[in-house]
Design an enzyme around this catalytic site. Structure first.
Site, PDB file in Angstrom:
ATOM      1  N   PHE A  77     -15.536  15.753 -10.457  1.00  0.00           N
ATOM      2  CA  PHE A  77     -14.429  15.161  -9.717  1.00  0.00           C
ATOM      3  C   PHE A  77     -14.938  14.801  -8.321  1.00  0.00           C
ATOM      4  O   PHE A  77     -15.378  15.663  -7.564  1.00  0.00           O
ATOM      5  CB  PHE A  77     -13.232  16.112  -9.638  1.00  0.00           C
ATOM      6  CG  PHE A  77     -11.985  15.390  -9.229  1.00  0.00           C
ATOM      7  CD1 PHE A  77     -11.241  14.678 -10.160  1.00  0.00           C
ATOM      8  CD2 PHE A  77     -11.579  15.368  -7.904  1.00  0.00           C
ATOM      9  CE1 PHE A  77     -10.109  13.967  -9.783  1.00  0.00           C
ATOM     10  CE2 PHE A  77     -10.447  14.663  -7.510  1.00  0.00           C
ATOM     11  CZ  PHE A  77      -9.717  13.963  -8.462  1.00  0.00           C
ATOM     12  N   VAL A  78     -14.907  13.510  -8.024  1.00  0.00           N
ATOM     13  CA  VAL A  78     -15.491  13.035  -6.764  1.00  0.00           C
ATOM     14  C   VAL A  78     -14.426  12.456  -5.838  1.00  0.00           C
ATOM     15  O   VAL A  78     -13.368  12.018  -6.296  1.00  0.00           O
ATOM     16  CB  VAL A  78     -16.587  11.973  -7.022  1.00  0.00           C
ATOM     17  CG1 VAL A  78     -17.777  12.588  -7.739  1.00  0.00           C
ATOM     18  CG2 VAL A  78     -16.046  10.795  -7.828  1.00  0.00           C
TER      19      VAL A  78
ATOM     20  N   ASP B 137      -9.484   9.850  -4.141  1.00  0.00           N
ATOM     21  CA  ASP B 137      -8.728  10.920  -3.478  1.00  0.00           C
ATOM     22  C   ASP B 137      -8.633  12.179  -4.320  1.00  0.00           C
ATOM     23  O   ASP B 137      -8.836  12.171  -5.528  1.00  0.00           O
ATOM     24  CB  ASP B 137      -7.299  10.442  -3.204  1.00  0.00           C
ATOM     25  CG  ASP B 137      -6.470  10.395  -4.488  1.00  0.00           C
ATOM     26  OD1 ASP B 137      -6.879   9.679  -5.425  1.00  0.00           O
ATOM     27  OD2 ASP B 137      -5.441  11.092  -4.565  1.00  0.00           O
TER      28      ASP B 137
ATOM     29  N   GLY C 129      -6.913   3.727  -5.460  1.00  0.00           N
ATOM     30  CA  GLY C 129      -8.305   4.165  -5.355  1.00  0.00           C
ATOM     31  C   GLY C 129      -9.298   3.057  -5.051  1.00  0.00           C
ATOM     32  O   GLY C 129     -10.372   3.312  -4.510  1.00  0.00           O
TER      33      GLY C 129
ATOM     34  N   ASP D 251     -11.892   1.841  -8.973  1.00  0.00           N
ATOM     35  CA  ASP D 251     -12.836   2.758  -8.352  1.00  0.00           C
ATOM     36  C   ASP D 251     -13.682   3.468  -9.390  1.00  0.00           C
ATOM     37  O   ASP D 251     -14.896   3.556  -9.263  1.00  0.00           O
ATOM     38  CB  ASP D 251     -12.094   3.775  -7.458  1.00  0.00           C
ATOM     39  CG  ASP D 251     -10.926   4.465  -8.164  1.00  0.00           C
ATOM     40  OD1 ASP D 251     -10.668   4.184  -9.351  1.00  0.00           O
ATOM     41  OD2 ASP D 251     -10.254   5.294  -7.515  1.00  0.00           O
TER      42      ASP D 251
ATOM     43  N   ARG E  81      -9.648   9.781   1.077  1.00  0.00           N
ATOM     44  CA  ARG E  81      -9.959   8.373   0.782  1.00  0.00           C
ATOM     45  C   ARG E  81     -10.821   7.771   1.889  1.00  0.00           C
ATOM     46  O   ARG E  81     -11.604   6.857   1.653  1.00  0.00           O
ATOM     47  CB  ARG E  81      -8.674   7.546   0.660  1.00  0.00           C
ATOM     48  CG  ARG E  81      -7.791   7.904  -0.525  1.00  0.00           C
ATOM     49  CD  ARG E  81      -6.765   6.811  -0.775  1.00  0.00           C
ATOM     50  NE  ARG E  81      -5.652   7.272  -1.598  1.00  0.00           N
ATOM     51  CZ  ARG E  81      -5.657   7.297  -2.925  1.00  0.00           C
ATOM     52  NH1 ARG E  81      -6.727   6.907  -3.585  1.00  0.00           N
ATOM     53  NH2 ARG E  81      -4.600   7.709  -3.595  1.00  0.00           N
TER      54      ARG E  81
ATOM     55  N   ASP F  13     -12.953   6.681 -15.991  1.00  0.00           N
ATOM     56  CA  ASP F  13     -13.053   8.072 -16.426  1.00  0.00           C
ATOM     57  C   ASP F  13     -12.679   8.131 -17.915  1.00  0.00           C
ATOM     58  O   ASP F  13     -13.499   7.833 -18.765  1.00  0.00           O
ATOM     59  CB  ASP F  13     -12.150   8.909 -15.521  1.00  0.00           C
ATOM     60  CG  ASP F  13     -12.186  10.397 -15.818  1.00  0.00           C
ATOM     61  OD1 ASP F  13     -13.068  10.827 -16.555  1.00  0.00           O
ATOM     62  OD2 ASP F  13     -11.322  11.129 -15.301  1.00  0.00           O
TER      63      ASP F  13
ATOM     64  N   LYS G  92     -17.937   7.501 -15.639  1.00  0.00           N
ATOM     65  CA  LYS G  92     -18.385   8.780 -16.214  1.00  0.00           C
ATOM     66  C   LYS G  92     -18.672   8.513 -17.684  1.00  0.00           C
ATOM     67  O   LYS G  92     -17.777   8.580 -18.524  1.00  0.00           O
ATOM     68  CB  LYS G  92     -17.294   9.850 -16.065  1.00  0.00           C
ATOM     69  CG  LYS G  92     -16.898  10.147 -14.619  1.00  0.00           C
ATOM     70  CD  LYS G  92     -15.774  11.191 -14.534  1.00  0.00           C
ATOM     71  CE  LYS G  92     -15.273  11.356 -13.118  1.00  0.00           C
ATOM     72  NZ  LYS G  92     -14.054  12.195 -13.018  1.00  0.00           N
TER      73      LYS G  92
HETATM   74  P1  IMP Z   1      -8.862   7.145 -16.250  1.00  0.00           P
HETATM   75  O1  IMP Z   1      -7.557   6.522 -16.610  1.00  0.00           O
HETATM   76  O2  IMP Z   1      -9.014   8.530 -16.777  1.00  0.00           O
HETATM   77  O3  IMP Z   1     -10.076   6.286 -16.576  1.00  0.00           O
HETATM   78  O4  IMP Z   1      -8.835   7.406 -14.708  1.00  0.00           O
HETATM   79  C1  IMP Z   1      -8.977   6.408 -13.836  1.00  0.00           C
HETATM   80  C2  IMP Z   1      -8.274   6.711 -12.532  1.00  0.00           C
HETATM   81  O5  IMP Z   1      -8.173   8.103 -12.251  1.00  0.00           O
HETATM   82  C3  IMP Z   1      -9.126   6.104 -11.466  1.00  0.00           C
HETATM   83  O6  IMP Z   1      -8.643   4.814 -11.169  1.00  0.00           O
HETATM   84  C4  IMP Z   1      -9.019   7.070 -10.339  1.00  0.00           C
HETATM   85  O7  IMP Z   1      -7.987   6.645  -9.477  1.00  0.00           O
HETATM   86  C5  IMP Z   1      -8.663   8.404 -10.959  1.00  0.00           C
HETATM   87  N1  IMP Z   1      -9.872   9.262 -11.082  1.00  0.00           N
HETATM   88  C6  IMP Z   1     -10.612   9.477 -12.193  1.00  0.00           C
HETATM   89  N2  IMP Z   1     -11.659  10.294 -11.940  1.00  0.00           N
HETATM   90  C7  IMP Z   1     -11.566  10.604 -10.621  1.00  0.00           C
HETATM   91  C8  IMP Z   1     -12.388  11.410  -9.736  1.00  0.00           C
HETATM   92  O8  IMP Z   1     -13.421  11.994 -10.078  1.00  0.00           O
HETATM   93  N3  IMP Z   1     -11.950  11.487  -8.448  1.00  0.00           N
HETATM   94  C9  IMP Z   1     -10.832  10.843  -7.986  1.00  0.00           C
HETATM   95  N4  IMP Z   1     -10.068  10.073  -8.776  1.00  0.00           N
HETATM   96  C10 IMP Z   1     -10.423   9.958 -10.081  1.00  0.00           C
HETATM   97 MG    MG Z   2      -7.294   4.523  -9.573  1.00  0.00          MG
END
Ligand code: IMP
Ligand code: MG
Length: 189
Positions: A162-163, A169, A54, A110, A175, A113, A141
């Site tokens: 979700f973006v 992606d 990402g 990127d 992407r 979350d 977020k």
């Molecule tokens: P986390 O582990 O939940 O913080 O998620 C992080 C990873 O999930 C990021 O590096 C992104 O690749 C993917 N991700 C999280 N939210 C989104 C979104 O809204 N769109 C696309 N990919 C996301």
């Molecule tokens: Mg990622």
């Protein structure tokens, strides 16, 4: 396997744009200035660790705005396999390869979350005893980001949406969309 769709215009799949490429470009430039001010003149070397896939577009733009000597060490983590928009336990797909021991390390992702991806990558890097460990994310977020995972530089805070685009992606699509946008809801089952 996802149902195959014909090649068509990405724009048709986007409900609305959150940040245009111009807005992103401006913010990346100011982020780079913040980052350069922190590292400029440090004695130990700098290694950037982008989390694939990402972060690729963000990385490419960010490093060209950073006039510092640096190495790059890749790690690939998968949190949203295929057509899922709820984060699963992230999996390290390609282990960290590169120089991090004794160096200043800046993780590049990127989006922040649930924080599970960064928690995992921070642990991987900390085990190799870097001189320092910091993180830059383009998006965060805040409603979901847990307090135990620290990020040092944030491009934009966004709602829990979700973006896609600018490297982000859905099912490995979108992407290459130059802006950051929200997908039409009916495309995410
Ligand atoms: P986390 O582990 O939940 O913080 O998620 C992080 C990873 O999930 C990021 O590096 C992104 O690749 C993917 N991700 C999280 N939210 C989104 C979104 O809204 N769109 C696309 N990919 C996301
Ligand atoms: Mg990622």
């Amino acid at each position: 396997m996802s149902a195959e769709r014909p090649v068509g215009q990405i724009e048709d799949d986007i409900a609305r744009i959150l940040f245009t490429r111009e807005q992103i470009e401006d913010r990346v430039r100011s982020l780079a200035a913040e980052i350069a001010a922190v590292y400029n003149g440090r004695e130990r070397g700098l290694t950037l660790v982008p989390i694939l896939s990402g972060s690729i577009i963000f990385l490419a733009d960010l490093i060209r705005e950073l006039p510092l000597r640096m190495k790059i060490a890749l790690v690939q983590v998968s949190a949203y396999p295929g057509q899922t928009t709820t984060a699963l336990e992230p999996r390290v797909v390609v282990d960290l390869c590169g120089d991090v021991a004794g160096r200043h390390v800046l993780v590049v992702d990127d989006i922040f979350d649930t924080g599970r991806t960064l928690r995992k990558v921070h642990a991987l890097i900390a085990a190799r005893q870097p001189a320092s460990l910091r993180t830059v994310v383009l998006l965060r977020k805040p409603s979901k980001a847990p307090p135990d995972v620290k990020v040092d530089f944030v491009g934009f805070d966004i709602d829990d949406l979700f973006v896609v685009g600018y490297g982000l992606d859905y099912d490995n699509h979108y992407r290459n969309f130059p802006h950051i946008g929200v997908l039409r809801a009916e495309l995410m089952p």
